[in-house]
Design a protein around this motif. Sequence first.
Motif, PDB file in Angstrom:
ATOM      1  N   ASN A   1       0.814  -1.221   0.000  1.00 14.51           N
ATOM      2  CA  ASN A   1       0.000   0.000   0.000  1.00 14.51           C
ATOM      3  C   ASN A   1       0.843   1.265   0.000  1.00 14.51           C
ATOM      4  N   TRP A   2       2.019   1.187   0.636  1.00 16.04           N
ATOM      5  CA  TRP A   2       2.863   2.374   0.761  1.00 16.04           C
ATOM      6  C   TRP A   2       4.281   2.030   0.353  1.00 16.04           C
ATOM      7  N   LEU A   3       4.911   2.934  -0.387  1.00 12.10           N
ATOM      8  CA  LEU A   3       6.302   2.778  -0.786  1.00 12.10           C
ATOM      9  C   LEU A   3       7.128   3.824  -0.054  1.00 12.10           C
ATOM     10  N   ASN A   4       8.162   3.376   0.650  1.00 10.18           N
ATOM     11  CA  ASN A   4       9.015   4.307   1.373  1.00 10.18           C
ATOM     12  C   ASN A   4      10.157   4.746   0.475  1.00 10.18           C
TER      13      ASN A   4
ATOM     14  N   ASP B   1       6.583   8.192   2.907  1.00 12.18           N
ATOM     15  CA  ASP B   1       5.673   7.144   2.471  1.00 12.18           C
ATOM     16  C   ASP B   1       4.775   7.657   1.352  1.00 12.18           C
ATOM     17  N   PHE B   2       4.827   6.995   0.195  1.00 14.72           N
ATOM     18  CA  PHE B   2       4.023   7.352  -0.968  1.00 14.72           C
ATOM     19  C   PHE B   2       2.983   6.259  -1.189  1.00 14.72           C
ATOM     20  N   VAL B   3       1.753   6.671  -1.459  1.00 16.04           N
ATOM     21  CA  VAL B   3       0.685   5.697  -1.630  1.00 16.04           C
ATOM     22  C   VAL B   3       0.747   5.105  -3.037  1.00 16.04           C
ATOM     23  N   SER B   4       0.615   3.788  -3.111  1.00 15.80           N
ATOM     24  CA  SER B   4       0.670   3.091  -4.394  1.00 15.80           C
ATOM     25  C   SER B   4      -0.618   3.317  -5.181  1.00 15.80           C
ATOM     26  N   PRO B   5      -0.528   3.402  -6.507  1.00 19.30           N
ATOM     27  CA  PRO B   5      -1.754   3.551  -7.312  1.00 19.30           C
ATOM     28  C   PRO B   5      -2.611   2.298  -7.323  1.00 19.30           C
ATOM     29  N   ILE B   6      -2.102   1.176  -6.800  1.00 20.61           N
ATOM     30  CA  ILE B   6      -2.941  -0.021  -6.651  1.00 20.61           C
ATOM     31  C   ILE B   6      -3.064  -0.398  -5.176  1.00 20.61           C
ATOM     32  N   ALA B   7      -3.003   0.613  -4.302  1.00 21.44           N
ATOM     33  CA  ALA B   7      -3.202   0.378  -2.869  1.00 21.44           C
ATOM     34  C   ALA B   7      -4.627  -0.067  -2.611  1.00 21.44           C
TER      35      ALA B   7
ATOM     36  N   GLN C   1      -0.736  18.015  -3.900  1.00 24.97           N
ATOM     37  CA  GLN C   1       0.256  18.128  -2.823  1.00 24.97           C
ATOM     38  C   GLN C   1       0.496  16.802  -2.103  1.00 24.97           C
ATOM     39  N   ASP C   2      -0.376  15.811  -2.311  1.00 23.13           N
ATOM     40  CA  ASP C   2      -0.230  14.538  -1.616  1.00 23.13           C
ATOM     41  C   ASP C   2       1.017  13.794  -2.096  1.00 23.13           C
ATOM     42  N   LEU C   3       1.517  12.921  -1.250  1.00 21.80           N
ATOM     43  CA  LEU C   3       2.647  12.080  -1.624  1.00 21.80           C
ATOM     44  C   LEU C   3       2.113  10.893  -2.416  1.00 21.80           C
ATOM     45  N   ALA C   4       1.822  11.183  -3.683  1.00 21.64           N
ATOM     46  CA  ALA C   4       1.233  10.199  -4.588  1.00 21.64           C
ATOM     47  C   ALA C   4       1.833  10.392  -5.976  1.00 21.64           C
ATOM     48  N   PHE C   5       1.580   9.425  -6.854  1.00 20.32           N
ATOM     49  CA  PHE C   5       2.185   9.410  -8.183  1.00 20.32           C
ATOM     50  C   PHE C   5       1.172   9.809  -9.251  1.00 20.32           C
ATOM     51  N   TYR C   6       1.702  10.224 -10.392  1.00 16.83           N
ATOM     52  CA  TYR C   6       0.906  10.207 -11.604  1.00 16.83           C
ATOM     53  C   TYR C   6       1.679   9.418 -12.641  1.00 16.83           C
TER      54      TYR C   6
ATOM     55  N   THR D   1       5.145  19.405  -7.264  1.00 17.50           N
ATOM     56  CA  THR D   1       3.924  19.900  -6.619  1.00 17.50           C
ATOM     57  C   THR D   1       3.641  19.157  -5.322  1.00 17.50           C
ATOM     58  N   ALA D   2       4.220  17.951  -5.155  1.00 15.91           N
ATOM     59  CA  ALA D   2       4.027  17.193  -3.921  1.00 15.91           C
ATOM     60  C   ALA D   2       4.708  17.905  -2.762  1.00 15.91           C
ATOM     61  N   ASN D   3       4.235  17.604  -1.559  1.00 16.55           N
ATOM     62  CA  ASN D   3       4.752  18.278  -0.363  1.00 16.55           C
ATOM     63  C   ASN D   3       6.106  17.685   0.016  1.00 16.55           C
TER      64      ASN D   3
END
Length: 832
Positions: free
Chosen positions: A242-245, A250-256, A289-294, A316-318
């Motif tokens: 769910n999360w990649l460090n 910690d970044f949330v996975s797109p298939i979390a 701003q979230d720690l997430a991917f595109y 743009t992420a924090n």
Amino acid sequence: MRLDRVILLSIFFLITWSASAQRTVVSGRVTDASTGDPIPFANVIFKDQSTGTTTDFEGYYKVEIGLKVDSVLCSYIGYKAKVKPIKYGQTQVVNFQLQEEVATLQEVVFIAGENPAYPILRNVVANKPINDKKSLNAYQYETYSKVEVDVDNITDRFKKKKFVKKITQVMDSVEQIAGEDGKPILPVFISETISQFYFRNNPELKHEKILKSKITGVGVEDGSLVSQFIGSSFQEYNFYQNWLNIVSKDFVSPIADGWKLYYDYDLLDSAMVGNDYCYRLDFYPKREQDLAFYGTMWITKNEYALKQIDATVTKTANLNYIEKIKIQQELTKTEAGAWIPTKNRILLDIGEITENMAGVLAKFYTSNQDIEVNKPFENKFYEKPIVVAEDFSIGNTDEFWESKRHEPLSPTEMSVYRMIDTLKNIPIVKTYTEIINIAVNGYKKFGKFDVGPYLSIYANNTIEGHRFQLGLRTNSDFSNRWIFGGFLAYGTRDDEFKYNGFVKRIMSRDRWTTIQAQYTHDIDQVGLSAEDLIGYSVFLTATKFGNLVRPYYYNQFKLIAQRELFKGYNQKITFNYRTFDPLYSFAYRTEPESMDSPLEREIQTAEVTIESRFAKDELFIQNENDRISLGANKWPIFTVRYTRGIAGIAGSDFSYNRMGVNIQKDLRLGLFGTSNFDISAEHIFETLPYPLLKAHIGNESTFFSQAAFNLMNFSEFASSTYASLRYNHYFEGFVLNRIPVMKKLKWRLVATANVLYGYLDTDNLNLLPEFDENGVEVQQIGRLTDDPYVELGYGVENIFKVLRVDFLHRLTYLDNPDASKFAVKFSFQFIL
């Protein structure tokens, strides 16, 4: 039919057949203009035609057509599309360097019905237990790793800097490294590694053996340390989790499991990818701003498994200083059904910290071959997570690496090796490298000796006046078994020399075993002891300035033996003889039961301490003659300590027993941020003067410190029995990212709680007379009653990227002299 018509018709068919027989074949490579890295999965088509292909993981493509065409188009998400002319009817090479497209993330809107990507994602999550590589009992493979670090964003202003001008000769060849349309980059490090990686489940254990390493870099001297970081262990990212460090975030996975809370999706296409028919899904963070991917991912139609993914985090992420993080991955199905990444590419783009500085690119590539599954070894095999073969640097010939590389070096990468060899021998580069090494390590290396640490060179306080200190220690060039060192200090006001000397013997590096003896004569403070502040070097240094609280001279002899008995369990035995010579008004009764007993000022103690420390998944690396902890992952760190004081040894005054325990744990809470807690407890069974008890660390400065109770005064409380909790929570962007005005500032909320229960027996207090033998009033010590000491705090970090402000409230013992109910404290921190 007339002959002329037959001839014309024949000519027409001949021309038509000739045109159809002429085929245009175009091949080449697509790379990022900023980094020089290949762009996998990019689309390459003939303009105004539907004929095309996608690039492979190395960015290569080949496409051909029988129709008349004059140009080829290359496009990919996040980049500006580019068109290049081609020659019709010929075989040719056309390379593309794509520029990143700076654009806000698109809004995905569906007018009616369910997003067609959602059923696919639900199936992906449902099939995780089958497809995730961690569902295997074990797996192993050979890994080829490649790491490159470059300086980028080299502006004309940067080139005009004095030290940059002195490397002009190297800079002149930068354009060749960057490529035809690329931006100039200056390589400073490149490495290649061959290793064998092993994983087993239940219990979860890892082991990597670094077989060979080839390292070239500016300022890199000890290849054994670097080799521990450039294997696959630190470059393994599993999107099924769910999360990649990444970079300690910690970044949330797109298939979390909770994908719908964080991402929007587009189902754009379906096509064959290798031998698998796949869905193409593009994904975007709901809040930029979230720690997430595109990026883009390909999901197989049959297994709903992740086949390929290209995921990017933008500025743009924090995050601080990070321009971009990109992870590209290609996975292969194993015979057991689970999918294992066979190729990984990670890019970390660090922006300019100031306008006068350049940026840094860190590029990582791994390729895995010879995969075997479900063949676990005994647990003992995995005891050491990372091992470097003794001959890791021997036999690094060009022929060896040409035979072992999973992918050949590109012409650019071969140029990188040559450029770094030139660069690291330039005098000005050597000078700046030394400065950086001193800043990081605290010591300056002179052959077989290190001088430092620089933080302790100077201090100024009420007892010593100006304090000057110089330290020295041997390094691995002197010996990789014996370490000698010490320091000499002098105070101008007390006209007193202080000194320390030690000798340490490394008995075993396999099961880390050391024996150390040391002798020290120095000054310290009750409640601010150097031994209590190990790991807080900045705060310890600050305590040497200004007014010293309850200062005393001491002589100390220590003998320490420690050994790692098995993975995660370390046993230490210490003999400690110490004297206490107070420089403030202090005395104690030698007979506690008698109010008229003789008084003493000085104390001598001799004690033996047995300490057991268990950290199940703590990761260590070895740096020359030191072993450095990189922390534990999932499990807490437990420490149990028993001390026996023995009277009569070299005049020691007291016999006593003390027992203590400590528990530390980091908690990753995903969306809600990260917490850490530290629980300590101790009990002393005998009646002792308070300098031998636990004097709790206070903080009267304006700076916040995690080592102290920040609203407690110096030496305000002492305890013979206590239990404490230190709790810190970092919300990251959980709250402020959702406030329109605040999210642009990238501030982050923090919260703290310090709670202390303590007890000091009346007999301990009765040891202190009101006046000493000379009639001078003796400084007393405070104690906690039935109520705990409590302070709570909240604050904001990442102000101007370096400043943290904490607002602290003291909730108990508000009637104590000089007690502060509320305070605002500051600290400076370099965080991502």
